[in-house]
Design an enzyme around this catalytic site. Sequence first.
Site, PDB file in Angstrom:
ATOM      1  N   ASN A   1       7.563 -11.410   1.599  1.00 53.14           N
ATOM      2  CA  ASN A   1       6.445 -11.293   1.281  1.00 53.14           C
ATOM      3  C   ASN A   1       5.574 -13.031   1.744  1.00 53.14           C
ATOM      4  O   ASN A   1       4.579 -13.259   1.438  1.00 53.14           O
ATOM      5  CB  ASN A   1       6.037 -10.966   0.000  1.00 53.14           C
ATOM      6  CG  ASN A   1       5.761  -9.573  -0.140  1.00 53.14           C
ATOM      7  OD1 ASN A   1       4.953  -9.063   0.593  1.00 53.14           O
ATOM      8  ND2 ASN A   1       6.906  -8.950  -0.766  1.00 53.14           N
TER       9      ASN A   1
ATOM     10  N   GLU B   1      10.038  -3.599  -1.491  1.00 57.34           N
ATOM     11  CA  GLU B   1      10.377  -4.745  -0.703  1.00 57.34           C
ATOM     12  C   GLU B   1      11.747  -5.398  -1.250  1.00 57.34           C
ATOM     13  O   GLU B   1      11.613  -5.967  -2.328  1.00 57.34           O
ATOM     14  CB  GLU B   1       9.445  -5.631  -0.305  1.00 57.34           C
ATOM     15  CG  GLU B   1       8.323  -5.044   0.659  1.00 57.34           C
ATOM     16  CD  GLU B   1       6.792  -5.402   0.847  1.00 57.34           C
ATOM     17  OE1 GLU B   1       6.602  -6.443  -0.090  1.00 57.34           O
ATOM     18  OE2 GLU B   1       6.267  -5.401   1.760  1.00 57.34           O
TER      19      GLU B   1
ATOM     20  N   THR C   1       0.805  -1.118   0.033  1.00 58.86           N
ATOM     21  CA  THR C   1      -0.174  -0.290  -0.075  1.00 58.86           C
ATOM     22  C   THR C   1       0.731   1.341  -0.118  1.00 58.86           C
ATOM     23  O   THR C   1       1.809   1.174   0.752  1.00 58.86           O
ATOM     24  CB  THR C   1      -0.871   0.063   1.093  1.00 58.86           C
ATOM     25  OG1 THR C   1      -1.721  -0.979   1.189  1.00 58.86           O
ATOM     26  CG2 THR C   1      -1.626   1.189   1.276  1.00 58.86           C
TER      27      THR C   1
END
Lengths: 205, 214
Positions: free
Chosen positions: B209, B87, B1
Amino acid sequence: SASSASSAQGHPAAAFTVVEDGSVTTPAGFRAGGLHCGLKKTDRHDLGAILCEVPAAAAAVYTTNKVQAAPLQATRESLAAGGRLRAMLVNSGNANACTGKQGLADAYEMRAAFAAAAGVPLEQVAVASTGVIGEALKMDRVRSGIAQLPARLKAGAEGADDFCQAILTTDLVKKSVCVSLQAGGRTVHVAGAAKGSGMIHPNMA
Amino acid sequence: TMLGFVTTDAPVGSEALHALLRRATDRTFNMITVDGDTSTNDMLVAMASGLAGGEELTPAHPDWSAFASAVIYVCEVLAKAIARDGEGATKLIEVRVSGAESDASAAAIAKTIVGSSLVKSAVFGTDANWGRIIAAAGRAGEPLDPDTVDIALGPILTLRDSQPVAFDEDAALAYLKGDTVEIIVDLKLGGGQATAWGCDLTYDYVRINAAYRT
């Protein structure tokens, strides 16, 4: 910080100046802050706010994903009520998405609780959440944090830094920038803060 | 997000601010990708206190373009910071497409290239793999002449008129080890141009993740 690592390349050279130590609290009228209320497993900040001392002209764009988190609806309604905001409340650690009617009620309660705590009109508060999808917010912790938050809002860099920390999830660095320019016969500032690291392919409108 | 918050003390109305925010978003935040997944929570909010005083800034005011440039710059810095902090990322990738049929076409091609998992992993591995870049451009669904494409990695030209150019592999390796990798694509079709930003794809992206929720 992002501001110290960036140049104004590609932008009109004389149009503005980067304020190296500037932040979202540099423009006149803004305070910000953050604290840990218990949504994150670590002791890092997870609840933050930006507060403006006057009703600010406001605008927003939102994800066009058909699945939208509850806070977006609450924020849309606030902006539709008059296009002005006094406050922006954000939590990290929980997205309050796919949380059904309870999630929507929680988003509205966040908005109302911060409005009451900060002494501003309900329809001039926006809310946002980020974090894990599909888990109910721990509202007892959110309520407790909101009650303490207004006293933690500061006009200087410290408040902005706390806010930037409070909105992070898997981010490794805080993201902040500020510029100043001459416009309308005065020196004005434009500043920004952001978070984002994964699930990033924005398509906002 | 991604969440973004813009504050200003400039005297500007909600309507003008909204139009400017949409324009800035299309040129900045909507031009980044880390993993191709659009969040349920993305939001960008701007607040203008007006406390600097002075004349109200509207699109008709002579200082509007300077104010607009400042807002777009702030959004661009934040968007690039998000892309660089993707990430697991070790590098920022900037893809500049020119010579497209339109700006919208260039934007679609640039975002397809910067979002390609194969391009992203090649950048992580410092592999000057222009083949993956032209393949991504060609599948973007936009007009493209397969015989006129030029591709450069920063200062190193790797493809001219869709034909490979001999280049110094050591120089390319050194360039790709940098913090920012520029991929420059000239389609030589028209005047459309756009820039998109992303990051390399690393083992850490999967590590982060694979266990985000648990």
